[in-house]
Design a protein around this motif. Structure first.
Motif, PDB file in Angstrom:
ATOM      1  N   MET A   3      32.893   5.537  -8.740  1.00 48.86           N
ATOM      2  CA  MET A   3      33.942   4.939  -9.152  1.00 48.86           C
ATOM      3  C   MET A   3      35.000   5.421  -8.155  1.00 48.86           C
ATOM      4  N   SER A   4      35.998   4.774  -7.847  1.00 47.90           N
ATOM      5  CA  SER A   4      37.103   5.368  -6.935  1.00 47.90           C
ATOM      6  C   SER A   4      38.482   4.912  -8.087  1.00 47.90           C
ATOM      7  N   GLY A   5      39.446   5.850  -7.490  1.00 47.36           N
ATOM      8  CA  GLY A   5      40.523   5.742  -8.495  1.00 47.36           C
ATOM      9  C   GLY A   5      41.704   6.678  -7.670  1.00 47.36           C
ATOM     10  N   PHE A   6      42.953   6.652  -8.331  1.00 49.17           N
ATOM     11  CA  PHE A   6      43.943   7.486  -7.764  1.00 49.17           C
ATOM     12  C   PHE A   6      44.640   8.128  -8.991  1.00 49.17           C
ATOM     13  N   THR A   7      45.457   9.337  -8.561  1.00 50.31           N
ATOM     14  CA  THR A   7      45.897   9.971  -9.814  1.00 50.31           C
ATOM     15  C   THR A   7      47.447   9.971  -8.978  1.00 50.31           C
ATOM     16  N   MET A   8      48.110  10.016 -10.070  1.00 50.80           N
ATOM     17  CA  MET A   8      49.786  10.284  -9.817  1.00 50.80           C
ATOM     18  C   MET A   8      50.234  11.153 -10.969  1.00 50.80           C
ATOM     19  N   GLU A   9      51.284  11.780 -10.534  1.00 45.13           N
ATOM     20  CA  GLU A   9      51.782  12.856 -11.526  1.00 45.13           C
ATOM     21  C   GLU A   9      53.387  12.724 -11.508  1.00 45.13           C
ATOM     22  N   GLU A  10      54.116  12.940 -12.644  1.00 48.62           N
ATOM     23  CA  GLU A  10      55.684  12.665 -12.708  1.00 48.62           C
ATOM     24  C   GLU A  10      56.073  13.484 -14.013  1.00 48.62           C
ATOM     25  N   TRP A  11      57.358  14.023 -13.692  1.00 49.70           N
ATOM     26  CA  TRP A  11      58.106  14.491 -14.647  1.00 49.70           C
ATOM     27  C   TRP A  11      59.268  14.008 -14.909  1.00 49.70           C
ATOM     28  N   ILE A  12      59.209  13.824 -16.277  1.00 46.33           N
ATOM     29  CA  ILE A  12      60.795  12.974 -16.713  1.00 46.33           C
ATOM     30  C   ILE A  12      61.372  13.882 -17.777  1.00 46.33           C
ATOM     31  N   GLU A  13      62.828  13.935 -17.724  1.00 46.34           N
ATOM     32  CA  GLU A  13      63.631  14.583 -18.454  1.00 46.34           C
ATOM     33  C   GLU A  13      63.788  13.996 -19.852  1.00 46.34           C
ATOM     34  N   ALA A  14      62.593  13.863 -20.894  1.00 48.38           N
ATOM     35  CA  ALA A  14      62.754  13.166 -22.168  1.00 48.38           C
ATOM     36  C   ALA A  14      61.569  13.619 -22.883  1.00 48.38           C
ATOM     37  N   ALA A  15      61.670  13.687 -24.004  1.00 47.40           N
ATOM     38  CA  ALA A  15      60.597  14.144 -24.888  1.00 47.40           C
ATOM     39  C   ALA A  15      59.483  13.273 -24.674  1.00 47.40           C
ATOM     40  N   PRO A  16      58.144  13.710 -25.097  1.00 45.90           N
ATOM     41  CA  PRO A  16      56.941  13.021 -24.625  1.00 45.90           C
ATOM     42  C   PRO A  16      56.840  11.604 -25.531  1.00 45.90           C
ATOM     43  N   LEU A  17      57.159  11.706 -26.732  1.00 48.43           N
ATOM     44  CA  LEU A  17      57.359  10.729 -27.693  1.00 48.43           C
ATOM     45  C   LEU A  17      58.119   9.390 -27.116  1.00 48.43           C
ATOM     46  N   GLU A  18      59.480   9.868 -26.421  1.00 43.91           N
ATOM     47  CA  GLU A  18      60.392   9.008 -26.069  1.00 43.91           C
ATOM     48  C   GLU A  18      59.769   8.276 -24.921  1.00 43.91           C
ATOM     49  N   VAL A  19      59.154   9.134 -23.696  1.00 45.81           N
ATOM     50  CA  VAL A  19      58.302   8.566 -22.691  1.00 45.81           C
ATOM     51  C   VAL A  19      57.386   7.433 -22.952  1.00 45.81           C
ATOM     52  N   PHE A  20      56.658   7.919 -24.122  1.00 44.57           N
ATOM     53  CA  PHE A  20      55.498   7.186 -24.665  1.00 44.57           C
ATOM     54  C   PHE A  20      55.913   5.888 -25.111  1.00 44.57           C
TER      55      PHE A  20
END
Length: 104
Positions: free
Chosen positions: A1-18
């Protein structure tokens, strides 16, 4: 299986981002190629919810049905689709980091 990974940081609480990431009505405002997302299933968004996504692919509209496979508010969201015999699954995980959220 192939794929890709991306990561990001956002200045907001996890529940707000979710909440932003898992709300289908928000997709067209944050992803330029998404035209619309329509909820197909009854009840609140969660595991088993089905969505119809319309996006621009090579300048033409294409539709696909999405299935929410995991839904853990504030920490994890998994959605998949199958087109022409190919299954695509997107895994989103969120964790607190500093005064924001790390998304993987």
């Amino acid at each position: 299986m192939s794929g890709f990974t991306m990561e990001e940081w956002i200045e907001a609480a996890p529940l707000e981002v979710f909440n932003m990431m898992s709300d289908p009505t928000k997709a067209p405002s944050v992803m330029h190629n998404i035209v619309s997302v329509e909820k197909l299933s009854e009840g609140p968004i969660g595991v088993g919810s089905r969505l119809k996504e319309t996006r621009l692919v090579n300048g033409k509209e294409a539709q696909t049905e999405l299935l929410i496979r995991q839904y853990e508010p504030g920490s994890r969201y998994v959605v998949s689709t199958e087109q022409s015999g190919i299954e695509v699954t997107y895994h989103y995980s969120m964790r607190p980091e500093g005064n924001g959220t790390h998304i993987h």
